[in-house]
Write a protein that holds these residues in place. Sequence first.
Motif, short mmCIF file in Angstrom:
data_model
loop_
_atom_site.label_atom_id
_atom_site.label_comp_id
_atom_site.label_asym_id
_atom_site.label_seq_id
_atom_site.Cartn_x
_atom_site.Cartn_y
_atom_site.Cartn_z
N GLY A 143 0.88 -1.06 0.01
CA GLY A 143 0.14 0.09 0.39
C GLY A 143 0.91 1.76 0.28
N LYS A 144 2.21 0.94 0.25
CA LYS A 144 3.06 2.55 -0.29
C LYS A 144 3.54 2.54 -1.14
N LYS A 145 3.57 4.11 -1.43
CA LYS A 145 3.77 4.57 -2.92
C LYS A 145 4.85 4.98 -3.08
N VAL A 146 5.73 4.57 -3.78
CA VAL A 146 6.87 5.71 -3.88
C VAL A 146 7.06 5.77 -5.81
N ALA A 147 7.91 7.08 -5.55
CA ALA A 147 8.08 7.65 -6.76
C ALA A 147 9.95 7.62 -7.17
N VAL A 148 10.28 7.54 -8.17
CA VAL A 148 11.56 6.92 -9.24
C VAL A 148 11.53 7.82 -9.85
N VAL A 149 12.47 9.28 -9.64
CA VAL A 149 12.73 10.22 -11.34
C VAL A 149 13.62 9.83 -11.45
N GLY A 150 13.37 9.04 -12.75
CA GLY A 150 14.78 9.06 -13.72
C GLY A 150 14.91 7.03 -13.77
N ASP A 168 4.21 0.39 -4.19
CA ASP A 168 3.42 0.64 -6.18
C ASP A 168 4.86 1.89 -6.10
N VAL A 169 5.13 1.30 -7.11
CA VAL A 169 6.28 2.76 -8.13
C VAL A 169 6.26 2.72 -8.77
N THR A 170 5.75 4.35 -9.56
CA THR A 170 5.88 4.86 -10.48
C THR A 170 7.23 5.48 -10.78
N VAL A 171 7.88 5.35 -12.26
CA VAL A 171 9.16 5.68 -13.04
C VAL A 171 8.79 7.03 -13.86
N PHE A 172 9.53 8.22 -12.90
CA PHE A 172 9.16 9.19 -13.88
C PHE A 172 10.79 9.74 -15.01
N GLU A 173 10.34 10.04 -16.50
CA GLU A 173 11.16 9.91 -17.13
C GLU A 173 11.37 11.44 -18.16
N LYS A 174 12.10 12.37 -18.25
CA LYS A 174 11.54 13.62 -18.79
C LYS A 174 12.26 12.45 -20.47
N ASN A 175 12.41 11.93 -21.27
CA ASN A 175 12.13 11.47 -22.45
C ASN A 175 11.18 10.83 -22.39
N ASP A 176 11.08 11.18 -23.95
CA ASP A 176 9.41 9.90 -24.50
C ASP A 176 9.63 8.74 -24.63
N ARG A 177 11.19 7.98 -24.07
CA ARG A 177 11.39 6.46 -23.87
C ARG A 177 11.66 5.68 -22.48
N ALA A 178 11.47 4.96 -21.90
CA ALA A 178 12.09 5.23 -20.94
C ALA A 178 13.72 4.76 -20.63
N GLY A 179 14.88 4.84 -19.95
CA GLY A 179 15.91 4.27 -20.84
C GLY A 179 17.43 5.03 -20.22
N GLY A 180 16.62 6.35 -19.80
CA GLY A 180 17.78 7.57 -19.32
C GLY A 180 19.25 6.58 -20.05
N LEU A 181 20.30 6.98 -19.83
CA LEU A 181 21.41 7.60 -21.04
C LEU A 181 21.58 5.49 -21.10
N LEU A 182 20.83 5.51 -21.24
CA LEU A 182 21.39 3.74 -21.60
C LEU A 182 20.25 3.74 -23.05
N ARG A 183 19.64 4.53 -23.03
CA ARG A 183 19.02 4.62 -24.51
C ARG A 183 19.74 5.63 -24.82
#
Length: 488
Positions: A143-150, A168-183
């Motif tokens: 029932g806990k919620k975590v935001a991951v930025v990046g 419950d985890v939500t990942v926020f990414e500034k680009n249009d696809r997830a992966g960061g500098l990996l992508r």
Amino acid sequence: MGKPTGFLEYQRLSEGYEPVPERLKGYKEFVLRLSDEDAAIQGARCMDCGIPFCNNGCPVNNIIPDWNDLVYRGDWKQAIDVLHSTNNFPEFTGRICPAPCEAACTLNINNEAVGIKSIEHAIIDKAWDEGWVLPQPAAVKTGKKVAVVGSGPAGLANAQQLARAGHDVTVFEKNDRAGGLLRYGIPDFKMEKGLIDRRIEQMEAEGVTFRTGVVVGTKDMPSRIICDAKEVVTAESLMAEFDAVVLAGGSEVPRDLPVPGRELDGVHFALEFLIPQNKQVAGDRPNPISAEGCNVVVIGGGDTGSDCVGTSYRHGAKSVTQFEVMPQPPEQENKALTWPYWPIKLRTSSSHVEGDTKREYAIGTKEFVGDNGKLTGVRTVHLEWKDGRMAEVAGTEKVYPAERVFLAMGFTNPVGGVLEAFGVEKDGRGNAKASTDGEGCYATNVAKVFAAGDVRRGQSLVVWAIREGRQCARAVDEFLMGTSVLPR
């Protein structure tokens, strides 16, 4: 471990490459994975050395001798289970990690190290081929919620661990696809992006939500951020909605070279060249920066510089020259002096051999030369150490012809605005200040805000990002639940 006499009977066998003319035709991976039989023989070389220094040489503390032995004995299913116990994404590290574990290998003292990275690559690719990599959703939700930025390797590892712990985890990414500098920072010829996509699918099946095209911070975030965000989420809204926030962004502010002529058309930061290229390969609009027919100079001798070299050759560059300000390192390290630590020695990447790459050492850039606002050359001077400082060598000035210069001298700190938006205290280098030791590790000065990966330690390796994401996940789980069963 392995065959008791294997290190005496078998030589190291490195992974092969497709021929240069073939791989320059596109951006597909060209490293040839070891066959099952060859991987088993390489696993047989793992010594029963008593103290496996490779474990400590590996930032995620992979249990290397165990899965080497399992591959030697043909138990690939158990091998991937052992590998996954310490590393969420071995397909990433098996391709782009420089393998500090191999530098620490006991066999490396007076022989060639066990091919640990190639065995890791073989294990995870076989696991995907056999359908052994499956979602692992939590049996019970907290029932806990975590935001991951990046959504780079630190953010992905952190999110996956926390989701498996039931949050419950939500990942926020500034680009249009997830992966960061990996992508977007690593060319596809080093790591194809389908590898990221299938992990995203696995994580979504485990309950992770991805929100892309979202900048976290304030509406006046600096325009220098290279992204295509369409939405801004404030720090205040995340703090109000989530029980914990993990800052796991990359270190993306590049070192500049403020010499005369810096403003000329043709001088670019490396990521201004690499990010649009990866987007083009993904099917987006063409890269606005072309190296076709150009004399290219890459300033910086690290991995990012090598990526610019390989990409320039695929564009059809006329020539490629790479500058490094430090003297040329020795071709062979002094193992008695450096083992088991990462040695400084001359390293030639796969990109360097894709053309007649000229590598210049102990060289300084004095000026970018141009005509009518366009770059035509780079004025340089040779350097030498004098009284503990680099000094110019008189009479060594030279102008290299260049229509494209890519600055690949490393990165200094996270993009501006994110840490300020949360009120996170910075260290002396401009990164998030958070300890990795003792109670409250990875916690910042702001309640319920944590930091992991490059945003905390500065630019580093993908394997360090995965380590920090995993360790931070345990710290967050302990913060939310009072205890944790996640591995540290």
